[in-house]
Design a protein around this motif. Sequence first.
Motif: not given
Length: 67
Positions: A42-43, A36-39
């Motif tokens: 990344r966070h 997903t775009s969360w990676g």
Amino acid sequence: MTVEASVRAMKLFADLLLLPVAFLTLLSGLVLALGTSWGLARHRWVWTKFWLTLATTTATAFALRPG
């Protein structure tokens, strides 16, 4: 006698429930983080949850099982 029954129940509970659920949690978290775009990195909260899940899975595999 009670101790032996407790150890058998703990082994059954750990091997048939805790380990599969722990590994499923780790696997689904990795799939969701990488797919997903969360990676994964990344966070900070996703990275923290990954390491906490990895630590609890390791604890389940090595410390929470009898013997």
